[in-house]
Motif scaffolding. Structure first.
Motif, short mmCIF file in Angstrom:
data_model
loop_
_atom_site.label_atom_id
_atom_site.label_comp_id
_atom_site.label_asym_id
_atom_site.label_seq_id
_atom_site.Cartn_x
_atom_site.Cartn_y
_atom_site.Cartn_z
N VAL A 111 0.86 -1.19 0.00
CA VAL A 111 0.00 0.00 0.00
C VAL A 111 0.90 1.23 0.00
O VAL A 111 1.59 1.50 0.97
CB VAL A 111 -0.95 0.01 1.21
N ASN A 112 0.85 1.97 -1.09
CA ASN A 112 1.71 3.16 -1.24
C ASN A 112 1.02 4.45 -0.89
O ASN A 112 1.68 5.43 -0.51
CB ASN A 112 2.23 3.24 -2.67
N ILE A 113 -0.31 4.48 -1.03
CA ILE A 113 -1.09 5.70 -0.80
C ILE A 113 -2.39 5.33 -0.12
O ILE A 113 -3.05 4.35 -0.51
CB ILE A 113 -1.41 6.42 -2.14
N ILE A 114 -2.78 6.09 0.90
CA ILE A 114 -4.13 5.97 1.48
C ILE A 114 -5.02 6.98 0.77
O ILE A 114 -4.78 8.19 0.83
CB ILE A 114 -4.12 6.23 3.00
N GLY A 115 -6.04 6.47 0.08
CA GLY A 115 -6.92 7.33 -0.69
C GLY A 115 -7.99 7.99 0.16
O GLY A 115 -8.45 7.42 1.15
N HIS A 116 -8.39 9.20 -0.25
CA HIS A 116 -9.40 10.03 0.43
C HIS A 116 -9.54 9.63 1.91
O HIS A 116 -10.53 9.05 2.34
CB HIS A 116 -10.75 10.00 -0.27
N PRO A 117 -8.52 9.96 2.71
CA PRO A 117 -8.41 9.39 4.07
C PRO A 117 -9.60 9.63 4.99
O PRO A 117 -9.92 8.75 5.80
CB PRO A 117 -7.14 10.07 4.62
N THR A 118 -10.26 10.79 4.92
CA THR A 118 -11.37 11.02 5.85
C THR A 118 -12.68 10.46 5.33
O THR A 118 -13.66 10.45 6.07
CB THR A 118 -11.57 12.52 6.14
N THR A 119 -12.72 10.03 4.06
CA THR A 119 -13.89 9.45 3.38
C THR A 119 -15.04 10.42 3.18
O THR A 119 -16.10 10.02 2.71
CB THR A 119 -14.44 8.19 4.11
N ARG A 120 -14.83 11.68 3.50
CA ARG A 120 -15.97 12.60 3.45
C ARG A 120 -16.47 12.82 2.02
O ARG A 120 -15.71 12.76 1.05
CB ARG A 120 -15.60 13.96 4.05
N LEU A 121 -17.78 13.06 1.90
CA LEU A 121 -18.40 13.57 0.70
C LEU A 121 -19.09 14.86 1.11
O LEU A 121 -20.03 14.84 1.92
CB LEU A 121 -19.40 12.57 0.12
N ILE A 122 -18.62 15.97 0.61
CA ILE A 122 -19.05 17.27 1.09
C ILE A 122 -20.56 17.43 0.93
O ILE A 122 -21.12 17.27 -0.16
CB ILE A 122 -18.29 18.39 0.36
N GLY A 123 -21.24 17.72 2.04
CA GLY A 123 -22.68 17.89 2.04
C GLY A 123 -23.47 16.60 2.06
O GLY A 123 -24.70 16.62 2.16
N ARG A 124 -22.77 15.46 1.99
CA ARG A 124 -23.48 14.17 1.95
C ARG A 124 -23.01 13.18 3.00
O ARG A 124 -23.81 12.39 3.50
CB ARG A 124 -23.32 13.53 0.56
N ARG A 125 -21.71 13.18 3.34
CA ARG A 125 -21.21 12.24 4.33
C ARG A 125 -20.13 12.90 5.16
O ARG A 125 -19.17 13.47 4.62
CB ARG A 125 -20.65 10.97 3.66
N ALA A 126 -20.31 12.83 6.47
CA ALA A 126 -19.34 13.43 7.38
C ALA A 126 -18.04 12.64 7.36
O ALA A 126 -18.03 11.43 7.07
CB ALA A 126 -19.90 13.47 8.80
N PRO A 127 -16.93 13.27 7.70
CA PRO A 127 -15.65 12.55 7.74
C PRO A 127 -15.59 11.58 8.91
O PRO A 127 -16.24 11.78 9.94
CB PRO A 127 -14.62 13.67 7.90
N ILE A 128 -14.81 10.52 8.75
CA ILE A 128 -14.55 9.63 9.86
C ILE A 128 -13.61 10.32 10.84
O ILE A 128 -12.93 11.29 10.50
CB ILE A 128 -13.95 8.29 9.39
N GLU A 129 -13.53 9.80 12.07
CA GLU A 129 -12.75 10.47 13.10
C GLU A 129 -11.85 9.49 13.85
O GLU A 129 -12.05 9.22 15.04
CB GLU A 129 -13.68 11.20 14.07
N PRO A 130 -10.84 8.96 13.19
CA PRO A 130 -9.85 8.15 13.91
C PRO A 130 -8.91 9.05 14.68
O PRO A 130 -9.05 10.29 14.67
CB PRO A 130 -9.11 7.44 12.77
N ASP A 131 -7.93 8.47 15.33
CA ASP A 131 -6.85 9.23 15.95
C ASP A 131 -5.89 9.61 14.83
O ASP A 131 -5.01 8.83 14.44
CB ASP A 131 -6.14 8.37 17.01
N TRP A 132 -6.05 10.81 14.30
CA TRP A 132 -5.29 11.18 13.11
C TRP A 132 -3.79 11.22 13.37
O TRP A 132 -3.00 10.85 12.49
CB TRP A 132 -5.78 12.52 12.56
N ASP A 133 -3.38 11.66 14.54
CA ASP A 133 -1.95 11.71 14.80
C ASP A 133 -1.34 10.31 14.76
O ASP A 133 -0.21 10.12 14.26
CB ASP A 133 -1.66 12.38 16.14
N ALA A 134 -2.06 9.31 15.26
CA ALA A 134 -1.57 7.93 15.19
C ALA A 134 -1.50 7.45 13.75
O ALA A 134 -0.55 6.76 13.36
CB ALA A 134 -2.48 7.01 16.02
#
Length: 224
Positions: A111-134
């Motif tokens: 795995v070289n790249i993590i795609g659209h990391p927060t998974t958000r879709l603006i106005g349609r889906r809120a971002p996920i909330e992991p421990d971003w610093d980790a």
């Protein structure tokens, strides 16, 4: 949707020196991808690579499973030039589960790249909330870039998270997420977000020369 040939012609017209094809992997049902179809695409891409100056990379966008696994085993993944991995389901896991899921994906040597990391879709889906610093620490430690997805519905990562990740040593890839030739021009929106996050070309792996990009990918595989 545009054909492979149409996408490559449009990328060449825009002056790209290299171009990665990263269709969705088989665990995303809407794609109807199979091992055989992916291998056939690779063969076709190798044929087309001889027809122009633009270098072609065969990749895939893997699905990060709820436990952090991805679609194919190491033997199959080793055949790709580059792999993106993204969360496309189970968005309501706990922050701890989401953190472990993303960290495990970062630890996968293919795995070289993590795609659209927060998974958000603006106005349609809120971002996920992991421990971003980790997550950022795992990405930096493993040599995994994070995507700045330029598609206007996503713009993911945002500028604030980009700045936090950069401070922890993370590298990035700015991606159009194009599924059609008309989408290639949205790349400028991702560049704008990256600039707001104070990124420079040194931070963005797809501004690098192709040999440097290949070295970045190979270093992670060797470290496994």
């Amino acid at each position: 949707m545009s054909t492979l040939e149409e996408m490559l012609a449009a990328a060449r017209k825009r002056g790209h020196r290299y171009y990665a094809v990263t269709d969705h992997a088989k665990n995303m049902p809407m794609q109807r991808m199979t091992d055989a179809k992916m291998l056939a695409q690779r063969r076709r891409l190798r044929e087309l690579a001889d027809q122009g100056r633009m270098a072609l990379l065969h990749g895939t966008e893997l699905n990060i499973d709820p436990d952090g696994g991805v679609d194919w085993d190491a033997g199959f993944l080793a055949g790709f030039d580059i792999c993106v991995a993204s969360i496309h389901s189970h968005f309501t896991q706990t922050p701890a589960e989401l953190t472990n899921r993303l960290v495990k994906a970062c630890e996968n040597p293919y795995v070289n790249i993590i795609g659209h990391p927060t998974t958000r879709l603006i106005g349609r889906r809120a971002p996920i909330e992991p421990d971003w610093d980790a997550v950022f620490d795992a990405a930096a430690a493993t040599g995994t870039a994070l995507e700045v997805n330029a598609f206007p519905d996503r713009l993911d990562l945002n500028d604030e998270l980009i700045m936090r990740a950069r401070e922890r040593g993370v590298k990035f890839a700015i991606d159009s997420d194009a599924h059609s030739t008309v989408h290639l021009d949205v790349l400028r929106f991702g560049i704008g977000v990256a600039q707001r996050g104070w990124l420079t070309p040194a931070d963005v792996i797809n501004t690098w020369t192709l040999p440097k990009l290949r070295s970045f990918i190979a270093a992670k595989r060797r470290a496994a």
